[in-house]
Design a protein around this motif. Structure first.
Motif, short mmCIF file in Angstrom:
data_model
loop_
_atom_site.label_atom_id
_atom_site.label_comp_id
_atom_site.label_asym_id
_atom_site.label_seq_id
_atom_site.Cartn_x
_atom_site.Cartn_y
_atom_site.Cartn_z
N ILE A 127 -8.17 2.10 4.05
CA ILE A 127 -9.12 2.53 3.03
C ILE A 127 -9.08 1.64 1.79
CG2 ILE A 127 -9.10 4.92 3.82
CD1 ILE A 127 -7.33 5.57 1.37
N PHE A 128 -7.92 1.07 1.45
CA PHE A 128 -7.84 0.22 0.28
C PHE A 128 -8.52 -1.13 0.53
CE2 PHE A 128 -4.13 3.07 -0.12
CZ PHE A 128 -4.49 3.70 -1.30
N ALA A 129 -8.31 -1.67 1.73
CA ALA A 129 -9.02 -2.89 2.08
C ALA A 129 -10.52 -2.62 2.14
CB ALA A 129 -8.52 -3.42 3.42
N LEU A 130 -10.91 -1.47 2.69
CA LEU A 130 -12.32 -1.09 2.73
C LEU A 130 -12.90 -1.04 1.33
CD1 LEU A 130 -14.85 0.14 4.19
CD2 LEU A 130 -13.80 2.37 3.79
N PHE A 131 -12.17 -0.44 0.39
CA PHE A 131 -12.67 -0.33 -0.98
C PHE A 131 -12.83 -1.70 -1.63
CE2 PHE A 131 -11.54 -0.19 -5.52
CZ PHE A 131 -12.63 0.52 -6.00
N VAL A 132 -11.87 -2.59 -1.40
CA VAL A 132 -11.96 -3.94 -1.97
C VAL A 132 -13.23 -4.63 -1.48
CG1 VAL A 132 -10.92 -6.23 -2.00
CG2 VAL A 132 -9.49 -4.21 -2.35
N PHE A 133 -13.45 -4.61 -0.17
CA PHE A 133 -14.65 -5.24 0.39
C PHE A 133 -15.92 -4.51 -0.07
CE2 PHE A 133 -11.59 -6.74 3.73
CZ PHE A 133 -11.76 -8.09 3.47
#
Length: 774
Positions: A127-133
């Protein structure tokens, strides 16, 4: 997988350089990047269609359970193929559309940066990588929408899109973190597979609202739909890519990805159906009142996104199959029609359908592409759009409750969409030719081949629905956990077919009335009372509040800045100390205080007082020097010789520099009243007491394990350095040191800019003076 995304970002960085080296063919060279990504992703199809998802794990922040984890399954791969496939055609199209544009290289950088970010969104499993992208797509879309930054409308549209989608992104992050805390994992696939019933959580309502806010803002659902039509200020390749095939579908993707987690909850399904239903009907209706080709397409995109959200909320095999099929259909025909609109504008100089007639003979290739896309858009057999429309009706008719109301909403929406299909295809191309601002002719190859491919794809997909079913099968299973409906071109004579016929006839009739509707400008008037007005008023209020507090707190006087900083700092310290009752355990002893230490401190206090009460600069500098040297003595007495030497060096250099320039500085004058000076003295004294209190409280805490032994033991073995201080700065405190370097670099850039500006100003003044003398 990380190499795939890195390839896109690397191409974005190099794009301006490539354009500078080969401006005539840079767009064609850069088209190879999304094409290679598309080919790479296609290689995963056989394995994914067998129901074997691929997981790629890359360590990022191990201690926080954050990784660059990627999941390739049917749903993610379908989105990634759409992103890269249409991206290839858009970049190639832009090589002709933006040819000779001075910012062409910058455009390629922005579009490739966005493409890579969007691939990161649909393939991320953390979810954190998703939020960054997710936020990278908001930033890159801001740059793309505001590409024509000379235009006020473009800047306002870009800011509006950034504020709406960026705010939704923050809400999404909060919601996903709450889900992660409840399930015990921050992996999307792990959340779905955890089996934990979130509905029973006390924070379930808040979690659901936050996630829906993030998805609805990104996919322009009511009441956040207004930003999408305004984003049409961007160049046509941007509109075709961001707002028909990629960015706006990020919210739809997220809802589809999370559907297995919330499936079965009435609140989830009802929320999606209500907001999706309002969006699909309102967007289609408002599209019929527009006269700009791109705004017509923008409002129909809003409607299409509402249809997809509505279908995901409906659930069931027909609805989910219809949602994924319509996702593919919409990407094909809407991308084609946006590119057609750009070609018309590029060749005729206008996008106003009231000024466009008879372009069929002037632009036959563009007309062919528009006709193919328009027939799929209207749902005419044998195009894939017809199959998708049949599925929509089947899903509405199959609803156990209120199926008549839902069927009527779907029918009315499709009637409006058929009318808008006629507006963008029939109106500009048929009838007697009408003179346009520019003499029209067929667009160059790079501008007609893209829409032609997309239009033909809709036809071929409709003729071979079994192949499309196979492509979409795993995506449908990922969303619903069950098999979907196989796509067939002919269902026989049934209720859905009758509704399709009614849709075409009623849509043709509504098309005849659109001229009167456009003259009334009804929807423009209703816009004065809609969500966009609320956004504008809210933004104006926020800016006025910012002006008030900025003018109050930041009035340009340094002493006032110190006043507020010290006052806030002091109040927070005393509030915390009193709130948690830490003052009761404070003990102060003077047993180990020596006479010479007291004398040094008294000397520093007297010197400080002299520095602030002195009337001459020289005596003030000397007093400050005494204070600094006194601090150096304290460092030396308390076993910190390195700090003492540093302090001695700095104080000596500072005093010398100030003394050298002091003769240029006038005597101190009184710029404040005695009352203000007494207030400042009080605040300074209380702040000093608060700081002393903070230090004393820290000294009362039990001493933990000293970290110096860790540095001694590991400086050479881990960092391969013999100088422990250097190793601490470069390796163990690398981020801190990097931050200091960045600050120094920014300061150097600022100084350099000021010097350059001054040099240019002086040169301009000199040239102006020489010109006047001549």
């Amino acid at each position: 997988m990380i190499l795939l995304i890195a390839l896109g970002f690397l191409a974005a960085i190099l794009a301006p350089l490539i354009h500078r080296l080969d401006p005539a063919r840079s767009g064609k060279w850069l088209t190879l990047v999304p094409l290679a990504m598309f080919a790479w992703l296609t290689s995963f199809l056989p394995e994914i269609q067998q129901g074997k998802p691929l997981v790629f794990n890359y360590l990022w922040f191990v201690s926080m359970d954050v990784g660059l984890d990627f999941l390739i399954d049917g749903l993610g791969l379908l989105f990634a193929l759409i992103i890269t496939g249409i991206g290839t055609l858009v970049v190639f199209y832009a090589s002709a559309y933006l040819h000779h544009d001075p910012k062409e290289g910058r455009f390629y950088a922005y579009i490739l940066f966005f493409m890579s970010s969007m691939i990161g969104v649909v393939l991320s499993d953390n979810i954190f990588a998703l939020f960054v992208f997710w936020e990278l797509t908001s930033i890159s879309s801001f740059l793309l929408i505001g590409f024509k930054h000379e235009s006020l409308k473009s800047r306002k549209a870009a800011l509006q899109a950034l504020l709406v989608t960026g705010g939704g992104g923050l809400a999404l992050l909060a919601g996903l973190i709450m889900v992660g805390n409840a399930t015990g994992t921050y992996s999307l696939s792990g959340m779905i597979d955890s089996g934990i019933n979130l509905i029973n959580s006390s924070l379930y309502i808040a979690t659901l609202v936050l996630i829906l806010a993030g998805a609805f803002t990104k996919s322009a659902q009511f009441p956040f739909h207004f930003w999408l039509p305004n984003a049409m200020e961007a160049p046509t390749p941007v509109s075709a890519y961001l707002h028909s095939a990629t960015m706006v579908k990020a919210g739809v993707f997220l809802l589809a990805r999370l559907n297995p987690m919330f499936m079965g909850d009435p609140l989830w399904h009802q929320s999606l159906m209500i907001f999706g239903g309002i969006t699909m009907l309102a967007g289609a209706a408002m599209a019929t009142g527009q006269t700009d080709l791109k705004r017509i397409l923008a409002y129909t995109t809003v409607s299409a996104l509402g249809i997809m959200v509505f279908l995901i909320g409906s659930g069931g095999k027909y609805a989910i199959t219809a949602a994924i099929t319509f996702l593919l259909v919409h990407s094909l025909y809407k991308g084609a029609l946006f590119l057609v609109a750009g070609a018309i504008d590029h060749e005729t100089g206008t996008r106003d359908i009231r000024q466009l007639r008879g372009l069929r003979t002037k632009m036959p290739l563009i007309f062919t592409a528009a006709a193919l896309a328009g027939l799929s858009y209207a749902g005419i057999p044998p195009f894939l759009g017809f199959i998708a429309k049949e599925l929509i009706y089947e899903s509405a008719l199959g609803m156990p409750q209120q199926h008549l109301l839902l069927t009527f909403i779907a029918l009315l929406t499709n009637v409006f969409l058929v009318a808008t299909a006629a507006l963008v295809v029939v109106k500009p191309f048929f009838g007697s030719f009408q003179t346009t601002p520019q003499a029209p002719h067929d667009a160059p190859f790079a501008m007609w081949i893209g829409p032609m491919i997309l239009g033909m794809a809709g036809l071929i997909a409709g003729l071979f629905p079994e192949s499309v079913s196979q492509l979409l099968h795993t995506a449908i299973v990922n969303i619903s956990g069950a098999e979907g409906v196989k796509l067939v071109l002919w269902h026989g004579f049934n209720t859905a077919l009758m509704l399709s016929i009614i849709t075409l006839l009623a849509g043709a009739g509504w098309y005849m009335l659109t001229g009167r509707l456009q003259r009334l400008a009804l929807f423009d008037r209703l816009g004065d009372f809609g969500p966009e007005k609320a956004y504008e008023r809210g933004l104006d209020g926020l800016l006025r509040w910012a002006d008030l507090q900025t003018n109050f707190f930041q009035d340009g006087k340094l002493r006032h800045y110190y006043y507020w900083i010290l006052s806030t700092f002091t109040l927070l310290i005393f509030y915390t100390a009193i709130r948690f009752g830490v003052l009761g355990g404070l003990t102060i002893g003077f047993d180990d205080v020596y006479f010479h230490e007291v004398m040094i401190v008294l000397l520093m206090i007297i010197s400080t007082y002299k520095a602030i009460t002195s009337k001459t600069v020289l005596s003030s500098v000397a007093a400050l020097g005494i204070t600094g040297f006194g601090m150096a003595l304290l460092f030396a007495l308390f076993s910190a010789p390195d700090l003492a030497l540093t302090q001695f060096s700095i104080e000596t250099l500072t005093v010398l520099l100030l003394v050298f320039i002091v003769y240029r500085v006038p005597r101190f004058g009184e710029i404040s009243t005695a009352r203000i000076r007494r207030r400042d003295a009080f605040i300074s004294s209380v702040a000093g007491i608060a700081m002393s209190l903070l230090v004393l409280l820290a000294l009362q805490l039990p001493a933990g394990e000293r970290i110096s032994s860790y540095f001694t033991d590991n400086s050479y073995t881990l960092a391969h350095g013999r100088n422990i201080v250097n190793v601490i700065l470069v390796d163990f405190r690398a981020l801190d040191t990097m931050g200091e370097i960045v600050v120094l670099a920014l300061a150097a850039i600022g100084v350099f800019t000021l010097l350059r500006f001054k040099t240019r100003s002086e040169k301009q003044e000199q040239e102006k003076e020489e010109k006047n003398n001549c």
